[in-house]
Design an enzyme around this catalytic site. Structure first.
Site, PDB file in Angstrom:
ATOM      1  CB  SER A 142      -0.798  -0.013   1.072  1.00 16.48           C
ATOM      2  OG  SER A 142      -1.397   1.160   1.436  1.00 16.48           O
ATOM      3  CE1 TYR A 155      -4.605  -2.039   4.925  1.00 12.16           C
ATOM      4  CE2 TYR A 155      -3.526  -0.005   4.650  1.00 12.16           C
ATOM      5  CZ  TYR A 155      -3.969  -0.957   4.294  1.00 12.16           C
ATOM      6  OH  TYR A 155      -4.304  -1.185   2.893  1.00 12.16           O
TER       7      TYR A 155
HETATM    8  P1  NAD Z   1     -11.500  -5.979  -0.182  1.00 12.35           P
HETATM    9  O1  NAD Z   1     -12.178  -6.030   1.274  1.00 12.35           O
HETATM   10  O2  NAD Z   1     -12.598  -5.598  -1.529  1.00 12.35           O
HETATM   11  O3  NAD Z   1     -11.161  -7.424  -0.455  1.00 12.35           O
HETATM   12  C1  NAD Z   1     -10.418  -8.188   0.519  1.00 12.35           C
HETATM   13  C2  NAD Z   1     -10.377  -9.558   0.106  1.00 12.35           C
HETATM   14  O4  NAD Z   1      -9.536 -10.283   1.260  1.00 12.35           O
HETATM   15  C3  NAD Z   1     -11.645 -10.537   0.075  1.00 12.35           C
HETATM   16  O5  NAD Z   1     -11.498 -11.168  -0.823  1.00 12.35           O
HETATM   17  C4  NAD Z   1     -11.812 -11.039   1.489  1.00 12.35           C
HETATM   18  O6  NAD Z   1     -12.639 -12.058   1.432  1.00 12.35           O
HETATM   19  C5  NAD Z   1     -10.394 -11.519   1.652  1.00 12.35           C
HETATM   20  N1  NAD Z   1      -9.986 -11.768   3.013  1.00 12.35           N
HETATM   21  C6  NAD Z   1     -10.126 -10.862   4.280  1.00 12.35           C
HETATM   22  N2  NAD Z   1      -9.580 -11.657   5.215  1.00 12.35           N
HETATM   23  C7  NAD Z   1      -9.469 -12.729   4.958  1.00 12.35           C
HETATM   24  C8  NAD Z   1      -8.591 -13.838   5.569  1.00 12.35           C
HETATM   25  N3  NAD Z   1      -8.557 -13.757   7.065  1.00 12.35           N
HETATM   26  N4  NAD Z   1      -8.411 -14.899   4.880  1.00 12.35           N
HETATM   27  C9  NAD Z   1      -8.640 -15.049   3.593  1.00 12.35           C
HETATM   28  N5  NAD Z   1      -9.139 -13.790   2.701  1.00 12.35           N
HETATM   29  C10 NAD Z   1      -9.690 -12.880   3.607  1.00 12.35           C
HETATM   30  O7  NAD Z   1     -10.216  -5.111   0.078  1.00 12.35           O
HETATM   31  P2  NAD Z   1      -9.275  -4.497  -1.314  1.00 12.35           P
HETATM   32  O8  NAD Z   1      -9.289  -3.109  -1.217  1.00 12.35           O
HETATM   33  O9  NAD Z   1      -9.536  -5.285  -2.679  1.00 12.35           O
HETATM   34  O10 NAD Z   1      -8.078  -4.919  -0.564  1.00 12.35           O
HETATM   35  C11 NAD Z   1      -7.079  -5.856  -1.348  1.00 12.35           C
HETATM   36  C12 NAD Z   1      -5.607  -5.623  -0.657  1.00 12.35           C
HETATM   37  O11 NAD Z   1      -5.038  -4.365  -1.237  1.00 12.35           O
HETATM   38  C13 NAD Z   1      -5.573  -5.423   0.659  1.00 12.35           C
HETATM   39  O12 NAD Z   1      -4.411  -6.157   1.056  1.00 12.35           O
HETATM   40  C14 NAD Z   1      -5.416  -3.891   1.102  1.00 12.35           C
HETATM   41  O13 NAD Z   1      -4.630  -3.680   2.393  1.00 12.35           O
HETATM   42  C15 NAD Z   1      -4.675  -3.653  -0.186  1.00 12.35           C
HETATM   43  N6  NAD Z   1      -4.887  -2.176  -0.495  1.00 12.35           N
HETATM   44  C16 NAD Z   1      -6.101  -1.650  -0.715  1.00 12.35           C
HETATM   45  C17 NAD Z   1      -6.222  -0.382  -1.148  1.00 12.35           C
HETATM   46  C18 NAD Z   1      -7.450   0.353  -1.390  1.00 12.35           C
HETATM   47  O14 NAD Z   1      -7.633   1.670  -1.597  1.00 12.35           O
HETATM   48  N7  NAD Z   1      -8.665  -0.274  -1.638  1.00 12.35           N
HETATM   49  C19 NAD Z   1      -5.005   0.384  -1.074  1.00 12.35           C
HETATM   50  C20 NAD Z   1      -3.817  -0.173  -0.764  1.00 12.35           C
HETATM   51  C21 NAD Z   1      -3.742  -1.503  -0.632  1.00 12.35           C
END
Ligand code: NAD
Length: 260
Positions: A142, A155
């Site tokens: 991130s 985080y």
């Molecule tokens: P999201 O909530 O849409 O998806 C998260 C996914 O992780 C889902 O498929 C969920 O079922 C799964 N998950 C959660 N806990 C779990 C567990 N214990 N075991 C297995 N699967 C699990 O989130 P997102 O925004 O798509 O985030 C995905 C990644 O990207 C994360 O690591 C997040 O930190 C990172 N990220 C997101 C953003 C953003 O702005 N959305 C920015 C930077 C980084």
């Protein structure tokens, strides 16, 4: 480009992980999906990716906070899909609170899912990649892996840790045909971020659209969301021969966030 290769994408039932899984499947990689959600919806997703792209799509409900589940997920990819060539450590959760009020169990869960899971999955996947003298480990960190923000102690710590882990894996695997890189997205409009927008709207008593603009304005100079498709394309580049010598890096894709 990826015909015959197998990719595990953790947390791929939603958001960024699903965008990455689609991009890899579109290049003909077989996919092991992972994450939580409605079992019928996940079955439909599996079937639609398989038929749309003509690839095998398996699913593991492994909980990324459980090391034994993670080992089982990697074993499943090898038994059902023939190996692990690409590992995308993407599953993640968020929780916000000031340090003095941060619930210790939320800290533990975030460190387990956002950081330790990548270690366990990478450890299990490396022997399979070594056999083929080729592999791609891609950690979805991130902008918060490079800079901090208030209220996100767990985080930010986990994501900085993931960037550090990527450097060490990159160094240890250098020259082996296996690379390890981190991608550092800014804001992407997924369920994880929608929740933060809804919290801002509620707390400041403003409309959702205004909360969205305010969230972007505060951190992301482009004032536009990054998309899962754009992150999928960056993953594809890291899987290409053009990235053979890229390893141990942390690549921002953030509309200018960490340039400030
Ligand atoms: P999201 O909530 O849409 O998806 C998260 C996914 O992780 C889902 O498929 C969920 O079922 C799964 N998950 C959660 N806990 C779990 C567990 N214990 N075991 C297995 N699967 C699990 O989130 P997102 O925004 O798509 O985030 C995905 C990644 O990207 C994360 O690591 C997040 O930190 C990172 N990220 C997101 C953003 C953003 O702005 N959305 C920015 C930077 C980084």
């Amino acid at each position: 480009m990826l015909t015959g290769k197998t990719a595990i994408v953790t947390g791929s039932t939603s958001g960024i992980g699903l965008g990455i899984a689609r991009a890899l499947a579109a290049q003909r990689a077989n996919i092991l999906l992972n994450g939580f959600g409605d079992p019928n919806e996940i079955k439909k997703l599996q079937a639609s990716l398989a038929s749309q792209y003509g690839v095998k799509v398996a699913y593991s409900g492994a909980d990324m906070s459980k090391p034994d589940d993670i080992a089982g997920m990697v074993a499943q990819a090898t038994s059902e899909l023939g190996g692990v060539d690409i590992l995308v450590n993407n599953a993640g959760i968020q929780f916000t609170a000031p340090v003095h009020e941060f619930p210790p169990e939320r800290w533990d869960a975030i460190i387990a899912i956002n950081l330790s899971a990548a270690f366990h999955a990478t450890q299990a996947a490396i022997p399979h990649m070594r056999k083929k003298k080729w592999g791609r480990i891609i950690n979805i960190a991130s902008a918060h892996g490079l800079v901090g923000s208030k209220l996100k102690a767990a985080y930010v710590s986990a994501k900085h840790g993931l960037v550090g882990f990527t450097k060490v894996a990159g160094l240890e695997l250098a020259g082996s045909g296996i690379t390890a890189n981190a991608i550092c997205p800014g804001w992407v409009l997924t369920p994880m971020v929608q929740k933060q927008i809804d919290d801002i709207a509620r707390d400041r008593k403003i409309k959702t659209k205004e909360a969205e603009i305010s969230l972007l304005h505060e951190k992301q100079p482009s004032e536009q969301f990054v998309t899962p498709e754009q992150i999928g394309k960056l993953v594809l580049f890291l899987c290409s021969s053009g990235a053979d010598q890229m390893t141990g890096t942390a690549l921002p894709i953030d509309g200018g966030w960490v340039a400030e």
